[in-house]
Write a protein that holds these residues in place. Structure first.
Motif, PDB file in Angstrom:
ATOM      1  N   CYS A   1     -10.857   7.374   2.898  1.00  0.00           N
ATOM      2  CA  CYS A   1     -10.994   5.929   3.121  1.00  0.00           C
ATOM      3  C   CYS A   1     -10.263   5.154   2.028  1.00  0.00           C
ATOM      4  CB  CYS A   1     -12.469   5.531   3.147  1.00  0.00           C
ATOM      5  SG  CYS A   1     -13.416   6.195   4.515  1.00  0.00           S
ATOM      6  N   TYR A   2     -10.377   5.647   0.796  1.00  0.00           N
ATOM      7  CA  TYR A   2      -9.715   5.001  -0.340  1.00  0.00           C
ATOM      8  C   TYR A   2      -8.206   4.989  -0.152  1.00  0.00           C
ATOM      9  CZ  TYR A   2      -7.963   4.573  -5.158  1.00  0.00           C
ATOM     10  OH  TYR A   2      -7.276   4.194  -6.288  1.00  0.00           O
ATOM     11  N   GLN A   3      -7.651   6.123   0.259  1.00  0.00           N
ATOM     12  CA  GLN A   3      -6.201   6.208   0.459  1.00  0.00           C
ATOM     13  C   GLN A   3      -5.742   5.298   1.590  1.00  0.00           C
ATOM     14  OE1 GLN A   3      -6.473  10.428   0.950  1.00  0.00           O
ATOM     15  NE2 GLN A   3      -5.561  10.866  -1.032  1.00  0.00           N
ATOM     16  N   ARG A   4      -6.480   5.322   2.694  1.00  0.00           N
ATOM     17  CA  ARG A   4      -6.113   4.479   3.837  1.00  0.00           C
ATOM     18  C   ARG A   4      -6.228   2.999   3.489  1.00  0.00           C
ATOM     19  NH1 ARG A   4      -5.317   7.319   8.360  1.00  0.00           N
ATOM     20  NH2 ARG A   4      -6.328   9.348   8.621  1.00  0.00           N
ATOM     21  N   LEU A   5      -7.300   2.638   2.816  1.00  0.00           N
ATOM     22  CA  LEU A   5      -7.543   1.241   2.467  1.00  0.00           C
ATOM     23  C   LEU A   5      -6.427   0.699   1.576  1.00  0.00           C
ATOM     24  CD1 LEU A   5      -9.657  -1.013   2.877  1.00  0.00           C
ATOM     25  CD2 LEU A   5     -10.739  -0.248   0.765  1.00  0.00           C
ATOM     26  N   ASN A   6      -5.969   1.523   0.645  1.00  0.00           N
ATOM     27  CA  ASN A   6      -4.926   1.063  -0.273  1.00  0.00           C
ATOM     28  C   ASN A   6      -3.551   1.006   0.372  1.00  0.00           C
ATOM     29  OD1 ASN A   6      -5.635   0.679  -3.392  1.00  0.00           O
ATOM     30  ND2 ASN A   6      -7.103   2.076  -2.476  1.00  0.00           N
ATOM     31  N   ILE A   7      -3.429   1.612   1.535  1.00  0.00           N
ATOM     32  CA  ILE A   7      -2.198   1.476   2.313  1.00  0.00           C
ATOM     33  C   ILE A   7      -2.298   0.249   3.221  1.00  0.00           C
ATOM     34  CG2 ILE A   7      -0.823   2.503   4.177  1.00  0.00           C
ATOM     35  CD1 ILE A   7      -1.437   5.243   2.943  1.00  0.00           C
ATOM     36  N   GLN A   8      -3.430   0.125   3.899  1.00  0.00           N
ATOM     37  CA  GLN A   8      -3.626  -0.958   4.862  1.00  0.00           C
ATOM     38  C   GLN A   8      -3.799  -2.324   4.198  1.00  0.00           C
ATOM     39  OE1 GLN A   8      -7.061   0.571   6.894  1.00  0.00           O
ATOM     40  NE2 GLN A   8      -5.905   2.113   8.033  1.00  0.00           N
ATOM     41  N   GLN A   9      -4.447  -2.350   3.035  1.00  0.00           N
ATOM     42  CA  GLN A   9      -4.730  -3.613   2.353  1.00  0.00           C
ATOM     43  C   GLN A   9      -4.209  -3.578   0.917  1.00  0.00           C
ATOM     44  OE1 GLN A   9      -5.876  -6.093   3.963  1.00  0.00           O
ATOM     45  NE2 GLN A   9      -6.913  -5.267   5.741  1.00  0.00           N
ATOM     46  N   ALA A  10      -2.995  -3.114   0.753  1.00  0.00           N
ATOM     47  CA  ALA A  10      -2.447  -2.902  -0.597  1.00  0.00           C
ATOM     48  C   ALA A  10      -2.489  -4.161  -1.461  1.00  0.00           C
ATOM     49  CB  ALA A  10      -1.016  -2.391  -0.492  1.00  0.00           C
ATOM     50  N   ASP A  11      -2.220  -5.323  -0.864  1.00  0.00           N
ATOM     51  CA  ASP A  11      -2.171  -6.567  -1.641  1.00  0.00           C
ATOM     52  C   ASP A  11      -3.530  -6.952  -2.220  1.00  0.00           C
ATOM     53  OD1 ASP A  11       0.508  -6.772  -1.141  1.00  0.00           O
ATOM     54  OD2 ASP A  11       0.293  -8.198   0.505  1.00  0.00           O
ATOM     55  N   TRP A  12      -4.597  -6.513  -1.595  1.00  0.00           N
ATOM     56  CA  TRP A  12      -5.942  -6.871  -2.065  1.00  0.00           C
ATOM     57  C   TRP A  12      -6.282  -6.191  -3.386  1.00  0.00           C
ATOM     58  CZ3 TRP A  12      -9.762  -6.576   2.697  1.00  0.00           C
ATOM     59  CH2 TRP A  12      -9.605  -7.733   3.476  1.00  0.00           C
ATOM     60  N   PHE A  13      -5.707  -5.033  -3.633  1.00  0.00           N
ATOM     61  CA  PHE A  13      -6.165  -4.205  -4.739  1.00  0.00           C
ATOM     62  C   PHE A  13      -5.133  -4.029  -5.848  1.00  0.00           C
ATOM     63  CE2 PHE A  13      -8.292  -2.728  -0.795  1.00  0.00           C
ATOM     64  CZ  PHE A  13      -9.530  -3.292  -1.062  1.00  0.00           C
TER      65      PHE A  13
END
Length: 219
Positions: A202-214
């Motif tokens: 989930c962490y890997q996917r989230l940082n791809i899908q919402q990279a600008d947030w993090f």
């Protein structure tokens, strides 16, 4: 009237994004709850998740929030074991580890041994605050908590997290470690993608899908 989600509020809600995505992969992270309140199936899912936490009312929710906020759910037991293991040598730890028969307990020993000094200050606060915010979002689906109270609690949770960690990466790693500690699973190899259905995935996917947030760690 539900308050508009500003950039500041979104940043605070994002502290629960990782753990919420694990439990509700179709979550709309840009809403207060992450769930579609007009979708009966999603409302039922939120109710089921709350039930797993033992939450069936607003009182149950606030009692649970207090336990996560105070460290009673995870950090206290983690620190108790870490404090014990800080007195061990490699030899004495190996003896304890090998004597333990329960696979889950062995994995917990292994994880706490590795982080017994590294997380002496932070403990598993990141994980607890992520669950804390997720529970609020779940509670909002069933009307257990309104957005005005969520705003106040989000401010406090954000202050706790932002003073305990220095980046999104550091925070999210703590969330993943907390999840592993609770489940008693072996620490995941987060160098591969897509992974195997873990929080690391989930962490890997989230940082791809919402990279600008993090990228930016806003205090």
């Amino acid at each position: 009237m539900t308050q508009e989600i500003t950039a500041k509020i979104q940043d605070q809600l994002n502290l629960s994004a990782l753990i919420l995505k694990k439990n509700h992969k179709h979550a709309d992270l840009t809403t207060w709850s992450g769930f579609d309140l007009n979708d009966d199936m999603q409302v039922k899912q939120a109710k089921r998740l709350l039930k797993l936490f033992g939450i069936k009312s607003g009182l149950h929710l606030r009692n649970s929030l207090q336990r996560y906020e105070s460290g009673q759910m995870v950090s206290q037991s983690f620190e108790k074991l870490a404090s014990e293991l800080r007195n061990d040598t490699t030899t004495t730890f190996d003896a304890k580890y090998n004597a333990e028969q329960n696979p889950r307990s062995k994995n917990i020993y292994k994880l706490v041994w590795k982080y017994r000094f590294i997380l002496k200050t932070q403990k598993l606060i990141g994980y607890e605050m992520a669950v804390y915010i997720m529970q609020m979002r779940l509670g909002h689906v069933l009307g257990f908590i309104e957005t005005d109270e969520m705003l106040l609690r989000l401010e406090e949770a954000n202050d706790t997290v932002k003073t305990s960690f220095s980046s999104w990466g550091e925070f999210h790693r703590n969330v993943c470690l907390g999840d592993e500690y609770i489940l008693g699973t072996t620490e995941q190899d987060n160098s591969t993608f897509p992974g195997s259905g873990t929080l690391w995935e989930c962490y890997q996917r989230l940082n791809i899908q919402q990279a600008d947030w993090f990228k930016e760690w806003k205090k």
